[in-house]
Design an enzyme around this catalytic site. Sequence first.
Site, PDB file in Angstrom:
ATOM      1  N   ARG A  32       0.838  -1.203   0.000  1.00 11.13           N
ATOM      2  CA  ARG A  32       0.000   0.000   0.000  1.00 11.13           C
ATOM      3  C   ARG A  32       0.876   1.258   0.000  1.00 11.13           C
ATOM      4  O   ARG A  32       0.599   2.215  -0.711  1.00 11.13           O
ATOM      5  CB  ARG A  32      -0.915   0.018   1.224  1.00 11.13           C
ATOM      6  CG  ARG A  32      -1.779  -1.217   1.413  1.00 11.13           C
ATOM      7  CD  ARG A  32      -3.026  -1.225   0.534  1.00 11.13           C
ATOM      8  NE  ARG A  32      -3.884  -2.354   0.879  1.00 11.13           N
ATOM      9  CZ  ARG A  32      -3.867  -3.539   0.256  1.00 11.13           C
ATOM     10  NH1 ARG A  32      -3.081  -3.737  -0.789  1.00 11.13           N
ATOM     11  NH2 ARG A  32      -4.663  -4.524   0.656  1.00 11.13           N
ATOM     12  N   GLU A 177     -13.884 -15.310   8.488  1.00 14.01           N
ATOM     13  CA  GLU A 177     -13.785 -14.713   7.148  1.00 14.01           C
ATOM     14  C   GLU A 177     -13.373 -15.735   6.103  1.00 14.01           C
ATOM     15  O   GLU A 177     -12.187 -15.987   5.915  1.00 14.01           O
ATOM     16  CB  GLU A 177     -12.780 -13.543   7.154  1.00 14.01           C
ATOM     17  CG  GLU A 177     -12.628 -12.900   5.771  1.00 14.01           C
ATOM     18  CD  GLU A 177     -11.640 -11.737   5.726  1.00 14.01           C
ATOM     19  OE1 GLU A 177     -10.947 -11.482   6.731  1.00 14.01           O
ATOM     20  OE2 GLU A 177     -11.569 -11.095   4.670  1.00 14.01           O
ATOM     21  N   LYS A 222     -17.642 -12.623   8.156  1.00 12.51           N
ATOM     22  CA  LYS A 222     -17.109 -11.625   7.213  1.00 12.51           C
ATOM     23  C   LYS A 222     -16.972 -12.261   5.842  1.00 12.51           C
ATOM     24  O   LYS A 222     -15.941 -12.857   5.510  1.00 12.51           O
ATOM     25  CB  LYS A 222     -15.762 -11.103   7.715  1.00 12.51           C
ATOM     26  CG  LYS A 222     -15.067 -10.137   6.771  1.00 12.51           C
ATOM     27  CD  LYS A 222     -13.971  -9.344   7.464  1.00 12.51           C
ATOM     28  CE  LYS A 222     -13.187  -8.515   6.464  1.00 12.51           C
ATOM     29  NZ  LYS A 222     -12.303  -7.545   7.115  1.00 12.51           N
ATOM     30  N   SER A 263     -14.237  -5.713   1.436  1.00 17.44           N
ATOM     31  CA  SER A 263     -14.460  -5.015   0.161  1.00 17.44           C
ATOM     32  C   SER A 263     -13.790  -5.756  -0.995  1.00 17.44           C
ATOM     33  O   SER A 263     -14.271  -5.669  -2.134  1.00 17.44           O
ATOM     34  CB  SER A 263     -14.027  -3.552   0.231  1.00 17.44           C
ATOM     35  OG  SER A 263     -12.668  -3.392   0.552  1.00 17.44           O
ATOM     36  N   GLY A 264     -12.696  -6.432  -0.755  1.00 14.95           N
ATOM     37  CA  GLY A 264     -12.167  -7.416  -1.700  1.00 14.95           C
ATOM     38  C   GLY A 264     -11.654  -6.919  -3.043  1.00 14.95           C
ATOM     39  O   GLY A 264     -11.519  -7.700  -3.964  1.00 14.95           O
ATOM     40  N   GLY A 265     -11.429  -5.603  -3.179  1.00 14.94           N
ATOM     41  CA  GLY A 265     -10.957  -5.089  -4.450  1.00 14.94           C
ATOM     42  C   GLY A 265     -12.013  -4.306  -5.205  1.00 14.94           C
ATOM     43  O   GLY A 265     -11.767  -3.815  -6.306  1.00 14.94           O
ATOM     44  N   ARG A 294      -9.346  -1.719   2.174  1.00 11.18           N
ATOM     45  CA  ARG A 294      -9.071  -0.796   1.078  1.00 11.18           C
ATOM     46  C   ARG A 294     -10.194   0.209   0.847  1.00 11.18           C
ATOM     47  O   ARG A 294      -9.933   1.390   0.595  1.00 11.18           O
ATOM     48  CB  ARG A 294      -8.809  -1.595  -0.208  1.00 11.18           C
ATOM     49  CG  ARG A 294      -7.449  -2.250  -0.219  1.00 11.18           C
ATOM     50  CD  ARG A 294      -7.359  -3.363  -1.247  1.00 11.18           C
ATOM     51  NE  ARG A 294      -8.089  -4.562  -0.836  1.00 11.18           N
ATOM     52  CZ  ARG A 294      -8.177  -5.670  -1.546  1.00 11.18           C
ATOM     53  NH1 ARG A 294      -7.601  -5.723  -2.743  1.00 11.18           N
ATOM     54  NH2 ARG A 294      -8.828  -6.719  -1.099  1.00 11.18           N
TER      55      ARG A 294
HETATM   56  P1  13P Z   1     -10.542  -5.383   2.070  1.00 13.93           P
HETATM   57  O1  13P Z   1     -11.797  -4.657   2.489  1.00 13.93           O
HETATM   58  O2  13P Z   1      -9.468  -4.477   1.528  1.00 13.93           O
HETATM   59  O3  13P Z   1     -10.826  -6.573   1.211  1.00 13.93           O
HETATM   60  O4  13P Z   1      -9.876  -5.944   3.402  1.00 13.93           O
HETATM   61  C1  13P Z   1     -10.679  -6.478   4.365  1.00 13.93           C
HETATM   62  C2  13P Z   1      -9.934  -7.513   5.084  1.00 13.93           C
HETATM   63  O5  13P Z   1      -9.773  -7.447   6.292  1.00 13.93           O
HETATM   64  C3  13P Z   1      -9.431  -8.661   4.323  1.00 13.93           C
HETATM   65  O6  13P Z   1      -9.000  -9.662   5.187  1.00 13.93           O
END
Ligand code: 13P
Length: 341
Positions: A32, A177, A222, A263-265, A294
């Site tokens: 990042r 998650e 999650k 959010s995953g991208g 992100r």
């Molecule tokens: P993102 O929202 O950037 O996908 O990250 C969340 C997260 O904690 C991934 O493990």
Amino acid sequence: MSERLEDIAVQMVAGGRGLLAADESTSTIKKRFDTINLESTETSRRDYREMLFRSDEAMKKYISGVILFEETLFQKAADGTPFVDIIRAAGAIPGIKVDTGAKPMAKYPAETITEGLDGLGERLARYYEAGARFAKWRGVIAISSILPTRGSVRANAQALARYAALCQEAGIVPIVEPECLMDGKPGDHNIDRCAEVTESTLRIVFEELAEARVNLEGMILKPNMVIDGKNARKALVAEVAERTVKVLKATVPPAVPGIAFLSGGQTTEEATAHLSAINASGDLPWFVTFSYGRALQDSALRAWNGKQENVAAGQREFTHRAEMNSLAAKGSWKKDLEKAA
Ligand code: 13P
């Protein structure tokens, strides 16, 4: 503040507040920082995270908890105040990422197994002592025309369940998650394939949670949203919302108090629009909110750009995204609000 797992879990997801995922590992935060040409050092990581955690309005009104990397849990702000104290003073709950990463899975080419179970019980006791009241473990599920394999999903689900049971014994709420990747390779799968993989993954995860005797009322899920792969994006916001709700209703028991999406991208605005549409789609049996990394941080990171004089600008960006996502967690975000800001 109640110490019951069930109460902590509800606090994490209720009232239009959500989680800030600031638990980037040392190698991820370096990636990042590379985007703003900033060297990743203990001090630069501290300064960046201090900017976020000292965003008073965002933290008090919109953020229920912060997921930290181990370094940050034990780290102090520039003036010597522990980060845990700053987070708590804002009324938010400190949490901790406890897995040690997704590693190539033996005999399963192109799939991973998340590690970190050995010694986890003792680590959780230390994290509790340091103030953490929830934890996170991310299992990664690859999607292609032939992946995932059942073996990889099963192994990751078992690890998630073992982790969740250990957390609950330590008085810590587990965030479970299982991320079915939107931005993996090749990333050209469509939303139907994502729905199919997400549904079967969640089914197996809840089977394993039951086997491990995890109390569903004391955990948070999650998941990913049901969405096209990053190289095949075309579904409209309404379709993502509808497909996501359908899969979750089919697989997530109502005993689970809350769902907090990754959010995953997705772009920042997509992640907000999708969350809002999901919440606007009617009566859901769980609180549904955000646990974004992100999508909460990208604009703040760019505005800050590694410079002390930009701290206020970074905080404004973070506060804006946190507010937009808080509205989305209530189903009342509108695109005009972005333009107005
Ligand atoms: P993102 O929202 O950037 O996908 O990250 C969340 C997260 O904690 C991934 O493990």
